[in-house]
Design an enzyme around this catalytic site. Structure first.
Site, PDB file in Angstrom:
ATOM      1  N   ARG C  98      24.004  58.327 -13.537  1.00 50.03           N
ATOM      2  CA  ARG C  98      24.668  58.442 -12.240  1.00 50.03           C
ATOM      3  C   ARG C  98      23.992  57.567 -11.171  1.00 50.03           C
ATOM      4  O   ARG C  98      24.653  56.944 -10.339  1.00 50.03           O
ATOM      5  CB  ARG C  98      24.641  59.921 -11.791  1.00 50.03           C
ATOM      6  CG  ARG C  98      25.310  60.233 -10.483  1.00 50.03           C
ATOM      7  CD  ARG C  98      26.820  60.269 -10.584  1.00 50.03           C
ATOM      8  NE  ARG C  98      27.413  59.015 -10.180  1.00 50.03           N
ATOM      9  CZ  ARG C  98      28.477  58.485 -10.746  1.00 50.03           C
ATOM     10  NH1 ARG C  98      29.087  59.065 -11.741  1.00 50.03           N
ATOM     11  NH2 ARG C  98      28.931  57.335 -10.315  1.00 50.03           N
ATOM     12  N   LYS C 133      25.308  47.348  10.667  1.00 48.51           N
ATOM     13  CA  LYS C 133      26.010  48.606  10.373  1.00 48.51           C
ATOM     14  C   LYS C 133      25.895  48.924   8.887  1.00 48.51           C
ATOM     15  O   LYS C 133      26.891  48.999   8.155  1.00 48.51           O
ATOM     16  CB  LYS C 133      27.473  48.488  10.814  1.00 48.51           C
ATOM     17  CG  LYS C 133      27.590  48.312  12.332  1.00 48.51           C
ATOM     18  CD  LYS C 133      29.013  48.063  12.790  1.00 48.51           C
ATOM     19  CE  LYS C 133      29.034  47.825  14.304  1.00 48.51           C
ATOM     20  NZ  LYS C 133      30.368  47.467  14.822  1.00 48.51           N
ATOM     21  N   LYS C 165      23.379  41.576  24.671  1.00 46.11           N
ATOM     22  CA  LYS C 165      24.750  42.044  24.862  1.00 46.11           C
ATOM     23  C   LYS C 165      25.036  42.302  26.336  1.00 46.11           C
ATOM     24  O   LYS C 165      24.199  42.006  27.197  1.00 46.11           O
ATOM     25  CB  LYS C 165      24.959  43.310  24.027  1.00 46.11           C
ATOM     26  CG  LYS C 165      24.651  43.087  22.551  1.00 46.11           C
ATOM     27  CD  LYS C 165      25.105  44.247  21.694  1.00 46.11           C
ATOM     28  CE  LYS C 165      24.828  43.902  20.220  1.00 46.11           C
ATOM     29  NZ  LYS C 165      25.257  44.979  19.320  1.00 46.11           N
ATOM     30  N   GLU C 199      25.898  37.640  23.398  1.00 41.58           N
ATOM     31  CA  GLU C 199      27.293  38.080  23.279  1.00 41.58           C
ATOM     32  C   GLU C 199      27.955  37.999  24.651  1.00 41.58           C
ATOM     33  O   GLU C 199      27.387  38.482  25.644  1.00 41.58           O
ATOM     34  CB  GLU C 199      27.287  39.532  22.772  1.00 41.58           C
ATOM     35  CG  GLU C 199      28.635  40.210  22.759  1.00 41.58           C
ATOM     36  CD  GLU C 199      28.518  41.696  22.430  1.00 41.58           C
ATOM     37  OE1 GLU C 199      27.794  42.050  21.475  1.00 41.58           O
ATOM     38  OE2 GLU C 199      29.108  42.496  23.171  1.00 41.58           O
ATOM     39  N   ASP C 220      32.963  38.109  21.853  1.00 39.68           N
ATOM     40  CA  ASP C 220      33.261  39.458  21.383  1.00 39.68           C
ATOM     41  C   ASP C 220      34.671  39.891  21.758  1.00 39.68           C
ATOM     42  O   ASP C 220      35.025  39.915  22.950  1.00 39.68           O
ATOM     43  CB  ASP C 220      32.234  40.438  21.977  1.00 39.68           C
ATOM     44  CG  ASP C 220      32.332  41.802  21.324  1.00 39.68           C
ATOM     45  OD1 ASP C 220      32.478  41.853  20.086  1.00 39.68           O
ATOM     46  OD2 ASP C 220      32.262  42.803  22.046  1.00 39.68           O
TER      47      ASP C 220
END
Lengths: 284, 284, 284, 284, 284, 284
Positions: C98, C133, C165, C199, C220
């Site tokens: 597994r 992420k 940002k 950004e 963005d």
């Protein structure tokens, strides 16, 4: 630059190393309820580094200890200055003393040595940077100390920037390949955020390397004349780093050749611990 | 003195610190199947230390790398000597290079500095010992290096021997207690295997301390004359350790006062990394 | 990109999580000396990733298991293909099954999804990159899978590149400061090897940001028209990254605006595990 | 289901992974004394999971950050809802942001997907359960998210319940042994607290397996008709689990066959991260 | 029941604890190239447990040591029997000796004590099981030893089975709720694979608890008469466990009441280490 | 003797071992907001040890739990005494209960057994000491318990004192070397802080061993007559330790032979857990 979790993890391991089954001396000779007040005193001039680490050594030994920092990291001090005041249970203060000092003396030693290099090149456009010649396990601490001394950091590790050296270039050129072409192709595989630095040993390597579109060129063990020639040849197309043969005696001349970056391995691999002492008074 | 599991744990952490997500340079510029042969070459004279650690840096990066050590730990070498030969996959050799060097340069630096101190006192009855002023996390490695250089170790930690200093004595005497009585009583609580060393600052402290039945007396920051007087006063009832103000310039005179042990913090807190290099040839 | 020590550390923890006190089923139902042969079979088309991780799951459970990889990482495969063959003690094979699958299915899922994005923009100059992420604890594995799928990596962490940002820019401009001046000054404090990406949300931010001398500008959530306008405005003075609203449906149009980099969080935060199975035959 | 020590250990490792030597951007661009207020805002509808984990990401970065949770784990929310409010030093808030989101988005994604499955079978007697197809290292977190979504957990690991599959049964029957006898004998060696589940592929396997006295029978990849037949045959002598081919489209029909348990690997191996954002305002 | 990675992790930590900076005695007194042959000899009769752990102690100290096990775990032996033979570098054999013995003596002590309990109830239908009263950090090892002695394991931890005790029942009944209803409702929230055991103190609690549909009922500190009455009352609707007041003197009478399970905390919390010795011969 | 960081590390691991994914029983049966008050009550007479460890088990499970210790470590108590009071969230109190008890019962068991040995030799000059026959991973805890019972510690590990046994002596004498000379030479390589103890099996070994200048001589398995003869022969030139055949029945006679130290392996390897219970009341 040092996160609390990193500091606590490394300091706790150091405390374990120094007292795996307690402090025999304190347990035998000091009453459990005795209290101590201690001052971290400079025995020589320097630049402070490692205040939070010093604090952690005491806090992790006993949360009841209070540490008041009298200098922030990066602040200069003179022999005789009190840099911090510690107060709490005497046994715990004595248990944490050596580890607190070991970190702070080393870090302040690096900061102080760095500050001397930085001071030497005052007025030039160059910056003093560290290398990967750090103490295993303490790189983040030693790099922080370099910044406290007014220096800058180089890449942290093999993972965050490219540094191509003679061996790498030799491989690229093997089989008669064109260095510029081979290098450019290889760099195309890198993350777009990767800074690319290439080390060269001779002036005639500069042009083909620059042509590949790199960010920094390191002139390794160049004479002062060659450094000047190199800077002229690069002409702003990349940052120029000088490396090799750098000492307090030579660094200003190197900086005056116009290079942007001077890397000094000795900042971390051969810095002397600064002479700081903990004056302890046990009372109640 | 270093167990394999300790070596592997510390070296693996150092490799992680230096390549948390790989070696960008090698991956981009070196073919996956290229092989390398490298020689660890001395750039200056010295005493070797850290052979197994050097080997571990390469083995833990890639078990396919072979390291042949040409010097055992503790062996002297001259500039130009080849100390070890490394052979294996080129990317892995380049990845492990810096960590292998960082350990070996530091440890050989300590061994070499220790050997200079040991050589200075040749023919006396004294021994050179280290202190707890070591790099956090690397104490066992640095103590091993001291032994490689012909020195001896002091206590490892707060847990394995007693070292009573001025603060401890002050506490024992507080409230007008008799120092000898108070000290003897305190020591009775210790494990019978605990070596007891007491630090004194003045000649008149020697007698009451010795009377408590201790093993070693440390004469801290004594003048040469006072050291001689101290040795005479102790008269073999305990070992005598000199501490403070020890340098390569002063160590022989100190040894000639007849002390048994001379502790030198600089062995570990301020040793310079030795200049060792890895000459790499990438081929197939 | 994955070192053996990283793989082994993470896989061992996963095995511990899945069998903290053994495999009750195998111990009760399978004879201790039974052997098994298993094939890792693709149930759908895809791109392979995680071969070494798969191997480690079995090796760390029992060094007597042999794993033969039939595909290298990054190789495409079709439903029905055998990707690896495993042979060894049956209990251990079943215990590791597994975990071996969990890693390989996830990594191949990411590689396969990445390959679809890469295929969509074929012929353009853009590259597909990942983001931060990622799954906590598995970032290096997931980034490796992105590369297996033909994608590129973005910065690994907060420590290896700057990404300024809207919040950062707002702080720089607070009190009426000039953005270009403030940004340039701030960037001067960074290591010279730090890639700087900023950004922006609007076209009019491009000029003052570029003027500060940055490396990459991220547009963005720009419309296609604004992306084209942005690319034109940047005019090669920095790399251009598009971010936001990227899907398999939109990615080609975005790439055709001329941007250099397209970041896709879904590659790692929402990839579906690929359907791979282990066909096991227990015999002797 | 998640203990504080587990949460802290896993979150601290994630923070280390994302900021091994600090947040370069924040350190360069944000004043050390700036403060921030941030809201965790839902960009889509869903079910919340991971509140304590979100809180830990900020607390472990800087104990001075305060996190106020506006939803408990398991609570539904709508796009636009504020789920949590964060307040503290701006640099630390920005450092922890991504890790806080990565956990919460993943966990809320799993909870939300689970809730959709649970909703689909509303009114039936079946329950939705997870599988061991979880992310290595995050099983306890992902199982908690399943519970938040109204699902139930299956066995946690190989160590806490038996799941005998085709391979195990084949071994028991090898050499012509009677399956019921062999299975009963094997199960007698288990702890009395071990739940025994057996997977069958065909209806004719049910009777001999049930005869051995098991707790749950899994009907693997059965048609709806066969599921109904299986449920009838089992007739309450064991719980019945359906597995294989379960999707949001098929789950209700499966539940209506009368099975007790429906296991869905996709809950954890292929859930999409939920779109949650952190709206940050930096001020003082 | 013990995986290799668990064994190695725990044994390595024990070696570190016992030789944090080496074996001073061996290093000072034994030549580096001396070899040793050692036999693990039983000084009393018993049941063997911990063979793999014994082997690991030597292998992890030095991979060059060979260990040949003469008994498998679970095998009985007589005083004077040789259980294992060890051969390798003398220093390493002496370094690992104590840790190898500490594990094997403890585990064989538990196995031997268990075997005595198991032997006492020979011919009855009851099984002897352990409890959670194990040594912190060694539970998997001690449970394995219980199995070696012919006993069975109870639940491993709080996470893998329910054990409701008087406090839990009191909470369920608070406010006048019906115990059966409240218990059944609570159990419905559990994973379907969770075994549910309930402890009762009085005969009149049996019926309402059984009515909730539980798996095992524990009769805590019941007299023999009450045990018999309890078994009769349960009448096969659940397994019956006896607990409390179990000793070698009382266990047979308890078993003869017809209970299925007898839990004995003393197996692990108060077992005496078995007398095993290592006879070492150092030669070359 | 136990530092807070050691306690927390070991207790946290024990909690993880006992609740890897939570306490199923508490979560299912106890309301999240229920509170509990619990008393640690002695079921038999004894000596307390492990108060801080007990406290840590609850604090690390939930910082909201308050533990008030009613006895300090080392204090005697009688059956029925309340040793500590715990108050906090009921689920967390129940989760931590077993681990808190496992530590305290074991440590108090060791302290109590030690106190019996100490009491037996009351009025003699001997001290009772422990050995390295401790539970792997818990040595510091068990040594602390010995001290709580009025005993003393022997060396902690192979690293902090020398213990030369028959094998070591045989090696020194091999090839016909003079034992005294060989031993003295070997000891000269040790740190000056190392206590040297030598084990002898016969009276005629005493003289040559003492002549080498050792600190403690262990008379192993000597008859009472030989012990007396040995003490007379040593005549204060070293401490004398008796070892072997020590039980509560024999210890006084051994002590009365005049030995200084009596080592008792049973203190740690075979101590019975003391019967302490936690009386819990759940309310609000």
């Amino acid at each position: 630059m040092l996160t609390r979790s990193t500091i606590d993890r490394v300091v706790a391991a150091a405390l374990d190393e120094d007292a795996p089954w307690g402090d025999l001396t304190g347990e035998a000779l000091i009453p459990a309820d005795a209290r101590a007040r201690a001052e971290l005193v400079a025995r020589e001039d320097g630049v402070f580094s490692g205040g939070e680490v010093f604090e952690a050594a005491f806090r992790l030994t006993d949360p009841a200890i209070r540490v008041e920092l009298r200098r922030v990291d990066g602040a200069p001090f003179a022999a005789g200055d009190t840099l911090a005041v510690v107060e709490g249970p005497a046994r715990a203060v004595l248990t944490a003393e050596r580890i607190g000092l070991n970190f702070t003396q080393r870090m302040s030693g690096i900061a102080t040595l760095t500050a001397r290099y930085v001071s030497e090149i005052d007025g030039t456009q160059a910056r003093i940077v560290d290398t990967r010649k750090t103490t295993p396990g303490l790189r983040a601490f030693e790099r922080h100390a370099v910044v406290c001394g007014g220096g800058h950091n180089h890449r942290f590790s093999l993972s965050d920037a490219v540094m191509a050296k003679d061996n790498h270039l030799a491989v690229l050129e093997s089989g008669g390949a064109d260095l510029t072409v081979a290098l450019r192709e290889a760099l195309g595989r890198l993350p777009h955020t990767t800074h690319v630095e290439v080390e060269v040993d001779r002036l005639d390597q500069i042009e083909p390397v620059l042509a590949a579109g790199i960010d920094t060129i390191m002139l390794d063990n160049f004479s002062l004349d060659d450094l000047r020639a190199g800077v002229a040849q690069v002409a702003g197309r990349a940052a120029v780093e000088a490396s090799g043969g750098v000492s307090l005696d030579t660094v200003r001349a190197i900086a005056e050749t116009g290079v942007d970056v001077i890397s000094v391995g000795a900042l971390t691999h051969s810095a002397r611990a600064l002479d700081l002492g903990l004056d302890i008074r046990i009372g109640d």
